[in-house]
Design a protein around this motif. Structure first.
Motif, PDB file in Angstrom:
ATOM      1  N   ASP A 128      -8.861  -2.579  -2.525  1.00  0.00           N
ATOM      2  CA  ASP A 128      -7.908  -3.630  -2.167  1.00  0.00           C
ATOM      3  C   ASP A 128      -8.508  -4.986  -2.509  1.00  0.00           C
ATOM      4  OD1 ASP A 128      -5.912  -1.975  -1.266  1.00  0.00           O
ATOM      5  OD2 ASP A 128      -6.611  -1.970   0.801  1.00  0.00           O
ATOM      6  N   GLY A 129      -7.738  -5.804  -3.193  1.00  0.00           N
ATOM      7  CA  GLY A 129      -8.241  -7.083  -3.672  1.00  0.00           C
ATOM      8  C   GLY A 129      -8.852  -7.010  -5.058  1.00  0.00           C
ATOM      9  N   GLY A 130      -8.984  -5.789  -5.609  1.00  0.00           N
ATOM     10  CA  GLY A 130      -9.542  -5.642  -6.946  1.00  0.00           C
ATOM     11  C   GLY A 130      -8.607  -6.181  -8.009  1.00  0.00           C
ATOM     12  N   ASN A 183      -2.717   6.843  -1.511  1.00  0.00           N
ATOM     13  CA  ASN A 183      -2.412   6.071  -0.302  1.00  0.00           C
ATOM     14  C   ASN A 183      -3.594   6.175   0.659  1.00  0.00           C
ATOM     15  OD1 ASN A 183       0.199   5.466  -1.279  1.00  0.00           O
ATOM     16  ND2 ASN A 183       0.957   7.429  -0.539  1.00  0.00           N
ATOM     17  N   TYR A 184      -4.689   5.518   0.306  1.00  0.00           N
ATOM     18  CA  TYR A 184      -5.939   5.712   1.031  1.00  0.00           C
ATOM     19  C   TYR A 184      -5.888   5.174   2.455  1.00  0.00           C
ATOM     20  CZ  TYR A 184      -7.369   6.385  -3.820  1.00  0.00           C
ATOM     21  OH  TYR A 184      -7.452   6.800  -5.123  1.00  0.00           O
ATOM     22  N   LEU A 185      -5.276   4.017   2.653  1.00  0.00           N
ATOM     23  CA  LEU A 185      -5.224   3.452   3.999  1.00  0.00           C
ATOM     24  C   LEU A 185      -4.402   4.327   4.936  1.00  0.00           C
ATOM     25  CD1 LEU A 185      -4.823  -0.351   3.158  1.00  0.00           C
ATOM     26  CD2 LEU A 185      -6.817   0.774   4.158  1.00  0.00           C
ATOM     27  N   ASN A 189      -2.964  -6.190  -4.281  1.00  0.00           N
ATOM     28  CA  ASN A 189      -2.787  -7.202  -3.249  1.00  0.00           C
ATOM     29  C   ASN A 189      -3.196  -6.708  -1.875  1.00  0.00           C
ATOM     30  OD1 ASN A 189      -2.006  -9.499  -1.909  1.00  0.00           O
ATOM     31  ND2 ASN A 189       0.145  -8.912  -1.781  1.00  0.00           N
ATOM     32  N   ASP A 190      -4.071  -7.492  -1.218  1.00  0.00           N
ATOM     33  CA  ASP A 190      -4.388  -7.239   0.191  1.00  0.00           C
ATOM     34  C   ASP A 190      -4.161  -8.474   1.040  1.00  0.00           C
ATOM     35  OD1 ASP A 190      -6.432  -8.862  -0.547  1.00  0.00           O
ATOM     36  OD2 ASP A 190      -8.043  -7.611   0.213  1.00  0.00           O
ATOM     37  N   LEU A 196     -12.057   3.361  -0.950  1.00  0.00           N
ATOM     38  CA  LEU A 196     -11.740   2.037  -0.416  1.00  0.00           C
ATOM     39  C   LEU A 196     -12.890   1.058  -0.615  1.00  0.00           C
ATOM     40  CD1 LEU A 196      -9.974   3.053   2.925  1.00  0.00           C
ATOM     41  CD2 LEU A 196      -8.898   1.951   0.958  1.00  0.00           C
ATOM     42  N   GLY A 197     -14.006   1.534  -1.161  1.00  0.00           N
ATOM     43  CA  GLY A 197     -15.155   0.669  -1.362  1.00  0.00           C
ATOM     44  C   GLY A 197     -16.028   0.508  -0.140  1.00  0.00           C
TER      45      GLY A 197
END
Length: 460
Positions: free
Chosen positions: A211-213, A310-312, A244-245, A341-342
């Motif tokens: 997310d944010g990548g 859909n990792y989250l 987008n996060d 998710l890093g």
């Protein structure tokens, strides 16, 4: 066409007839790719993209990781002969504060093995230095002959080259290091794909990013309608796509100024016996005997969400299940989710929870090893892989991973032994047979990846 036919061992007419008569085998596709893809690139091509990254995109990310797990993961997808990947390495070397204190992982992939061999060699002529920054040659290259320049070893070791087919291979995946990317470059590549295939590749890139990548493509390569799942950020002459996060833009800083080979002989043997893991080194105590197991339905739903990218949501589903911490399968899935998710420290913790629940499952030690490798803990990763092989001496992926680790550390004879072990074991499988614990990787594809790794080593 004639060159591709010669490489496949056929005459041109027979080769063309096979192409037109039905489905094309993967091997022929890759031979054609070597002949048809264009090796036209140079250092800091489309330099405005680097300027925007340095001024507007990366400062916030760098600040957020300073003092913590100082890491950056970048993928040059369709790296050609390596100029882009090395440009990224040089760019980060100049941008990062105290770069030696950061764990920077740059993966560079291409379908064309000849390109990869040249990239691994790291020697370039004048044509690769069109309109370069004034400081480039003097600071980052050494002379390698008349009008030939070799990239410095400390920059070369920042980049890992690997053969990957964007159209057919599975990614994101821990097994090929294509997960949890902060930044993906894929420039002048998507134009080779038909629209449906391009959409699939772009969707896989979206899943490969944290997310944010950010995804960097050439500005006019494909329609913006292909990137609707991304947030588009438009700058003067540059469009960058973000996963987008909700994070805000960072204050600007200035862009830094000057301041096929034969398979090796087979060395397969049962690995030397590893001692059992001492109890005091195990990460957690044994779970209580009456602990609730994870809900099968909850695990299956989380796994389905994970496979959809859909990792989250998958993480939330597992966290809601009180039995996840004491169920090896659920804990291993949580480790994979966190890795994508890093969240690598948490991923390692969950892998160790899985091991504490089932110490004799070789795949769990392998999972922990791959996460450790992403964190830069190479020696600990190797120890975990050897433990996996102690438990399962015919675990192909563990042999392959040990080969990659040894190669990365330039222990090429050791790498050759591990790769040879893996190739010997692959003979037990059909080419299209999916390997255990591989996330969908076919035996034949892994064999090609190993052969490519050997080719890159020969050039290094």
């Amino acid at each position: 066409m004639r060159a591709a036919a010669r490489e496949s061992g056929e005459d041109a007419d027979a080769f063309a007839e096979r192409l037109l008569s039905g489905p094309v085998a993967r091997a022929r596709i890759e031979i054609l790719a070597c002949e048809l893809t264009v090796g036209e690139t140079y250092f800091f091509r489309e330099n405005r993209s680097f300027e925007i990254l340095g001024e507007r995109i990366l400062p916030e990310l760098i600040r957020s990781r300073q003092g913590g797990e100082q890491r950056l993961r970048v993928w040059s997808a369709g790296c050609c002969t390596g100029e882009e990947a090395y440009s990224i390495a040089i760019f980060l070397d100049r941008l990062l504060p105290f770069p030696s204190q950061w764990h920077v992982s740059i993966l560079a992939t291409d379908i064309n093995r000849r390109f990869l061999q040249k990239a691994a060699d790291g020697v370039y002529g004048e044509w690769s230095f069109r309109n370069p920054p004034a400081w480039l040659k003097g600071n980052y290259f050494s002379a390698a002959g008349p009008h030939r320049y070799e990239i410095l070893p400390r920059i070369k070791k920042m980049v890992t080259f690997a053969c990957l087919n964007l159209a057919e291979d599975t990614y994101p995946s821990l097994h090929n290091n294509t997960n949890a990317m902060d930044l993906i470059f894929c420039r002048n590549v998507l134009m080779y794909f038909e629209p449906d295939r391009a959409r699939k590749v772009i969707g896989n890139f979206h899943r490969s990013l944290v997310d944010g990548g950010k995804l960097v493509v050439s500005p006019t390569e494909v329609s913006t309608q292909f990137f609707l799942q991304f947030e588009s950020m438009r700058f003067d002459g540059v469009v960058i796509y973000g996963k987008n996060d909700g994070r805000s833009s960072a204050p600007a800083i200035q862009f830094p100024e000057e301041t096929t080979v034969p398979a090796p002989a087979v060395y397969f043997s049962i690995p030397e016996r590893m001692p059992p893991v001492p109890e005091e080194q195990l990460p957690l105590e044994e779970p209580a005997g009456d602990a609730a197991p994870a809900s099968p339905g909850g695990y299956r739903e989380a796994l389905e969400l994970f496979e959809q990218g859909n990792y989250l949501e998958a993480e939330q589903k597992l966290r809601a299940d009180s039995g996840s911490e004491t169920d090896a399968g659920a804990a291993a899935l949580m480790a994979r989710i966190c890795a994508n998710l890093g969240q690598l420290a948490e991923a390692q913790m969950w892998a160790e929870k899985a091991i504490a629940t089932d110490k004799v499952d070789a795949s769990l030690h392998y999972l922990r090893a791959i996460i450790l490798q992403e964190r830069g803990a190479f020696e600990e990763s190797a120890a975990s892989l050897k433990r996996a092989l102690y438990l399962d001496p015919v675990f192909v992926l563990a042999h392959y991973a040990l080969g990659n680790l040894a190669s990365r550390q330039q222990r090429f004879e050791e790498a050759a032994r591990h790769f040879a072990n893996a190739l010997a074991l692959l003979k037990q499988y059909g080419a299209d047979e999916i390997l255990p614990h591989s996330g969908g990787l076919a035996a034949g594809r892994l064999g090609k990846m190993i052969e490519s790794s050997i080719s890159v080593e020969v050039s290094a």
